[in-house]
Motif scaffolding. Structure first.
Motif, short mmCIF file in Angstrom:
data_model
loop_
_atom_site.label_atom_id
_atom_site.label_comp_id
_atom_site.label_asym_id
_atom_site.label_seq_id
_atom_site.Cartn_x
_atom_site.Cartn_y
_atom_site.Cartn_z
N UNK A 99 87.90 31.99 -10.33
CA UNK A 99 89.14 31.64 -9.63
C UNK A 99 89.71 32.83 -8.89
N UNK A 100 89.72 33.99 -9.55
CA UNK A 100 90.25 35.21 -8.94
C UNK A 100 89.43 35.60 -7.71
N UNK A 101 88.10 35.53 -7.81
CA UNK A 101 87.24 35.87 -6.68
C UNK A 101 87.43 34.90 -5.52
N UNK A 102 87.59 33.63 -5.84
CA UNK A 102 87.80 32.63 -4.79
C UNK A 102 89.12 32.86 -4.07
N UNK A 103 90.16 33.18 -4.81
CA UNK A 103 91.46 33.44 -4.18
C UNK A 103 91.43 34.70 -3.33
N UNK A 104 90.70 35.73 -3.79
CA UNK A 104 90.59 36.96 -3.01
C UNK A 104 89.85 36.71 -1.69
N UNK A 105 88.92 35.78 -1.67
CA UNK A 105 88.16 35.48 -0.46
C UNK A 105 88.77 34.36 0.36
N UNK A 106 89.94 33.89 -0.03
CA UNK A 106 90.64 32.87 0.74
C UNK A 106 90.20 31.45 0.44
N UNK A 107 89.58 31.24 -0.69
CA UNK A 107 89.14 29.91 -1.08
C UNK A 107 89.99 29.35 -2.21
N UNK A 108 91.28 29.26 -1.97
CA UNK A 108 92.12 28.67 -3.01
C UNK A 108 92.17 27.16 -2.82
N UNK A 109 92.61 26.49 -3.83
CA UNK A 109 92.61 25.02 -3.84
C UNK A 109 93.47 24.47 -2.71
N UNK A 110 94.59 25.09 -2.46
CA UNK A 110 95.52 24.60 -1.44
C UNK A 110 94.88 24.61 -0.05
N UNK A 111 94.20 25.69 0.29
CA UNK A 111 93.61 25.78 1.63
C UNK A 111 92.41 24.85 1.77
N UNK A 112 91.68 24.63 0.69
CA UNK A 112 90.51 23.77 0.77
C UNK A 112 90.87 22.29 0.85
N UNK A 113 91.96 21.89 0.21
CA UNK A 113 92.31 20.47 0.15
C UNK A 113 93.39 20.06 1.13
N UNK A 114 93.98 20.99 1.85
CA UNK A 114 95.08 20.63 2.75
C UNK A 114 94.61 19.67 3.85
N UNK A 115 93.41 19.87 4.38
CA UNK A 115 92.88 18.97 5.41
C UNK A 115 92.68 17.56 4.88
N UNK A 116 92.18 17.48 3.66
CA UNK A 116 91.99 16.16 3.05
C UNK A 116 93.33 15.48 2.80
N UNK A 117 94.31 16.25 2.36
CA UNK A 117 95.62 15.67 2.07
C UNK A 117 96.26 15.07 3.32
N UNK A 118 96.17 15.79 4.45
CA UNK A 118 96.77 15.26 5.68
C UNK A 118 96.01 14.02 6.17
N UNK A 119 94.69 14.05 6.09
CA UNK A 119 93.90 12.88 6.49
C UNK A 119 94.18 11.69 5.59
N UNK A 120 94.28 11.95 4.29
CA UNK A 120 94.55 10.87 3.34
C UNK A 120 95.92 10.27 3.58
N UNK A 121 96.90 11.11 3.87
CA UNK A 121 98.24 10.61 4.14
C UNK A 121 98.25 9.75 5.41
N UNK A 122 97.54 10.19 6.46
CA UNK A 122 97.44 9.39 7.68
C UNK A 122 96.76 8.06 7.44
N UNK A 123 95.70 8.08 6.64
CA UNK A 123 94.99 6.85 6.30
C UNK A 123 95.89 5.91 5.50
N UNK A 124 96.65 6.46 4.59
CA UNK A 124 97.56 5.64 3.78
C UNK A 124 98.62 4.98 4.67
N UNK A 125 99.17 5.74 5.60
CA UNK A 125 100.17 5.18 6.50
C UNK A 125 99.56 4.08 7.37
N UNK A 126 98.33 4.28 7.81
CA UNK A 126 97.65 3.28 8.64
C UNK A 126 97.43 1.99 7.85
N UNK A 127 96.97 2.12 6.61
CA UNK A 127 96.73 0.94 5.77
C UNK A 127 98.04 0.23 5.47
N UNK A 128 99.10 0.99 5.20
CA UNK A 128 100.41 0.37 4.96
C UNK A 128 100.89 -0.39 6.19
#
Length: 123
Positions: A51-80
């Protein structure tokens, strides 16, 4: 715990007592507990290091999943939106659909009742 029930643990304890004797079993249990603790600590250290090595290299969970979160939110709004459009524009009545299904079931039952020959229903 590992899918082992109380009776299996009891049998294992009895076998251990028969093999090693009652005076050695507590010592063996302490040794096993220490080994398991050391293994757990080692895996925690490895996990923390990764975890420490990944964060030092810029691979934290937030940066990796932020693109998925925005796409998922857009998909959810579309389905609604589609759901709201469907319910607003839907002229289907659930009662009429169930009535149609029930009538088809009754027709199929009548057809089965009219069967003759080797596959005639037994009553």
């Amino acid at each position: 715990m590992f899918g082992i029930g109380g009776s299996e643990i009891f049998v294992i304890i009895l076998i251990a007592i028969m093999l090693f004797g009652a005076d050695k079993v507590p010592e063996i249990a302490r040794t096993l507990a220490k080994g398991i603790t050391q293994l757990k600590n080692a895996t925690d250290e490895i996990k923390n290091e990764i975890t420490k090595s990944a964060e030092e290299n810029g691979f934290d969970k937030k940066s990796l999943t932020s693109g998925f979160d925005t796409e998922f939110q857009g998909l959810k709004e579309h389905v609604d939106g589609l759901k709201e459009d469907f319910t607003a524009n839907s002229s289907l009545d659930v009662k009429s659909i169930t009535t149609d299904i029930d009538s088809e079931i009754l027709k199929a039952k009548e057809n089965l009742d009219d069967l003759t020959g080797p596959i005639k229903r037994q009553r």
